[in-house]
Scaffold this motif. Structure first.
Motif, short mmCIF file in Angstrom:
data_model
loop_
_atom_site.label_atom_id
_atom_site.label_comp_id
_atom_site.label_asym_id
_atom_site.label_seq_id
_atom_site.Cartn_x
_atom_site.Cartn_y
_atom_site.Cartn_z
N GLU A 175 -9.40 -4.83 1.47
CA GLU A 175 -8.71 -3.75 2.00
C GLU A 175 -7.26 -4.58 2.32
O GLU A 175 -6.24 -3.67 2.23
N MET A 176 -8.24 -4.79 3.54
CA MET A 176 -6.52 -5.53 4.13
C MET A 176 -5.09 -6.39 3.27
O MET A 176 -4.35 -6.09 3.92
N ALA A 177 -6.05 -7.55 2.58
CA ALA A 177 -5.14 -8.16 1.45
C ALA A 177 -4.35 -6.94 0.70
O ALA A 177 -3.19 -6.99 0.35
N SER A 178 -4.70 -6.09 -0.18
CA SER A 178 -4.14 -4.82 -0.41
C SER A 178 -2.97 -3.95 0.22
O SER A 178 -1.88 -3.76 -0.57
N SER A 179 -3.34 -4.06 1.45
CA SER A 179 -2.32 -3.14 2.87
C SER A 179 -1.24 -4.03 3.01
O SER A 179 0.12 -3.48 3.02
N ILE A 180 -1.85 -5.37 3.08
CA ILE A 180 -0.41 -6.39 3.48
C ILE A 180 0.21 -6.71 2.51
O ILE A 180 1.21 -6.57 2.72
N ALA A 181 -0.30 -6.60 0.68
CA ALA A 181 0.13 -6.82 -0.85
C ALA A 181 1.76 -6.34 -0.03
O ALA A 181 2.49 -5.99 -0.22
N ALA A 182 0.97 -5.27 -0.25
CA ALA A 182 1.30 -3.74 -0.53
C ALA A 182 2.69 -3.63 1.01
O ALA A 182 4.27 -3.08 0.14
N LYS A 183 2.44 -4.02 2.02
CA LYS A 183 3.42 -3.59 2.97
C LYS A 183 4.63 -4.51 2.36
O LYS A 183 5.87 -4.87 3.29
N LEU A 184 4.21 -5.87 1.74
CA LEU A 184 5.26 -7.35 2.18
C LEU A 184 6.04 -7.11 0.94
O LEU A 184 7.68 -7.89 1.47
N MET A 185 5.46 -6.26 -0.61
CA MET A 185 6.47 -5.94 -1.19
C MET A 185 8.06 -5.12 -0.64
O MET A 185 8.58 -4.92 -1.29
N ASP A 186 7.84 -4.20 0.19
CA ASP A 186 8.50 -3.08 0.65
C ASP A 186 9.75 -3.96 1.69
O ASP A 186 10.33 -3.16 2.08
N VAL A 187 9.47 -4.88 2.19
CA VAL A 187 10.50 -5.79 3.14
C VAL A 187 11.44 -6.43 2.24
O VAL A 187 11.31 -6.42 0.79
N ARG A 188 12.46 -5.89 2.51
CA ARG A 188 13.58 -6.73 2.09
C ARG A 188 13.72 -8.17 1.30
O ARG A 188 13.02 -9.39 2.92
N GLY A 189 14.19 -8.25 0.69
CA GLY A 189 13.66 -9.86 -0.23
C GLY A 189 12.89 -9.92 -1.39
O GLY A 189 12.94 -9.10 -1.35
N ASP A 190 12.05 -11.13 -1.30
CA ASP A 190 10.64 -11.20 -2.07
C ASP A 190 10.05 -11.86 -2.20
O ASP A 190 10.22 -12.65 -1.60
N TRP A 191 8.97 -11.30 -1.34
CA TRP A 191 8.19 -11.62 -0.21
C TRP A 191 6.22 -11.61 -2.12
O TRP A 191 5.56 -11.95 -1.16
N GLY A 192 7.36 -11.77 -2.63
CA GLY A 192 5.87 -11.56 -4.33
C GLY A 192 4.65 -12.91 -4.10
O GLY A 192 3.13 -12.63 -3.87
N LYS A 193 5.37 -13.75 -3.46
CA LYS A 193 4.28 -15.62 -3.28
C LYS A 193 3.35 -15.29 -1.73
O LYS A 193 2.80 -15.46 -1.92
N VAL A 194 4.43 -14.14 -1.07
CA VAL A 194 2.88 -14.10 0.12
C VAL A 194 1.78 -13.11 -0.12
O VAL A 194 1.20 -13.11 0.41
N ALA A 195 2.58 -12.30 -0.59
CA ALA A 195 2.15 -11.27 -1.44
C ALA A 195 0.80 -11.59 -1.67
O ALA A 195 -0.09 -11.17 -1.68
N ASP A 196 0.96 -12.62 -2.78
CA ASP A 196 -0.44 -13.56 -3.52
C ASP A 196 -1.71 -13.77 -2.31
O ASP A 196 -1.98 -13.62 -3.07
#
Ligand code: GRG
Length: 296
Positions: free
Chosen positions: A265-286
């Motif tokens: 659950e934490m992993a999904s929530s962190i990934a979703a929050k990161l994808m809302d931050v300005r920039g391309d946070w895909g690698k960190v979300a992954d």
């Protein structure tokens, strides 16, 4: 929902590992030698490791549009402080471990005084490296300040102290504070330094910093899960340590099943929050999504 692509994450981690290992080859401790001390530090730096923190520094820098070259010194500095903390943690007077990164811990191979001083050397030299970041003095000062705070008494060293004097009836808040210090601070500061190197503004920096704490907590949660059900071969270190020492951790507090669910659950929530931050946070979300699946 975003799905982690294991092959791509392994490739990205391996790119970051080669990148930082190249950077670590030219750090200045190698040029100043009045003793064998740098060679002891070098043994631990070159003993492998997943290089997750350098990956985070690099990915945060590129996420905000920066060039990885601006973040290399920061990645080396973070890995040097992380390595110092592992060397000191393994000492007989601390967690007393003989195996680290699948190899003999430094004190086992070269002696306790050597390990203590090699750790000191890495801690100091990390700041020397960071100061060589090819950016303006204002930005570098901000980076030094963040790293000093993460490694200091409010976080890494303070968290380690709490861990060493673990009380058998430690509650959830106490454990949370210990993890924020011992583990999360170095994960958070990796994102902060990368974002600063890439030129992030204050809003992005603070958003990423908050997710860095949660990512660090998740990292420890998955480490505690693997301590229960992983193998020493895959982990490259002893397992079942907390159970043996009667220490409570994020898994023993809630049980393995609930901890596994919480990690997902934490992993999904962190990934979703990161994808809302300005920039391309895909690698960190992954990376966040990959943590509950890791075996080492
Ligand atoms: C001695 C000041 C001081 C601090 C020690 C690192 C540490 C704090 C303790 C080691 C034990 C531990 C469980 C720490 C939590 C952080 C953690 C999971 C470290 C291991 O990090 P990995 O898995 O290691 O990234 P590699 O070897 O891959 O770099």
């Amino acid at each position: 929902m975003r799905k982690p692509d294991r092959d791509r994450i392994s490739e990205d981690l391996s790119t970051a590992a080669s990148w930082v290992e190249n950077g670590l080859c030219s750090i200045s401790m190698r040029q100043q030698s009045i003793s064998r001390l740098p060679s002891f530090a070098q043994y631990s730096l070159e003993s492998g490791g997943k290089r997750v923190r350098p990956f985070l520094v690099r990915s945060a820098c590129t996420a905000v549009g920066g060039h990885p070259d601006s973040a290399l010194k920061a990645a080396c500095a973070v890995e040097m402080i992380h390595t110092y903390s592992l060397i000191h943690d393994d000492l007989p007077s601390m967690d007393d471990d003989d195996l680290r990164r699948g190899k003999p811990a430094l004190h086992t191979r070269s002696g306790e005084k050597q390990a203590l001083l090699a750790g000191d050397l890495l801690l100091i030299e990390a700041f020397g490296e960071l100061l060589d970041t090819p950016l303006g003095p204002g930005r570098v000062a901000l980076m030094v300040k963040r790293l000093a705070r993460a490694a200091g008494p409010g976080y890494l060293v303070g968290g380690q102290y709490m861990d060493m004097y673990h009380s058998s009836d430690a509650g959830a808040d106490w454990i949370h504070t210990m993890i924020l210090g011992k583990t999360a601070a170095m994960i958070r500061v990796s994102l902060e330094l990368g974002a600063l190197a890439g030129g992030a503004d204050d809003d992005v920096l603070e958003a990423v910093s908050a997710e860095g704490d949660r990512l660090g907590f998740l990292f420890q949660l998955t480490d505690d899960i693997l301590d229960q059900c992983g193998s020493a071969e895959e982990m490259g270190k002893e397992v079942l340590k907390d159970t043996e020492q009667g220490k409570r951790n994020s898994v023993s507090m809630i049980g393995l099943d609930e901890a596994t669910l919480k990690a997902e659950e934490m992993a999904s929530s962190i990934a979703a929050k990161l994808m809302d931050v300005r920039g391309d946070w895909g690698k960190v979300a992954d990376l966040a999504l990959y943590l509950p699946l890791r075996r080492k």
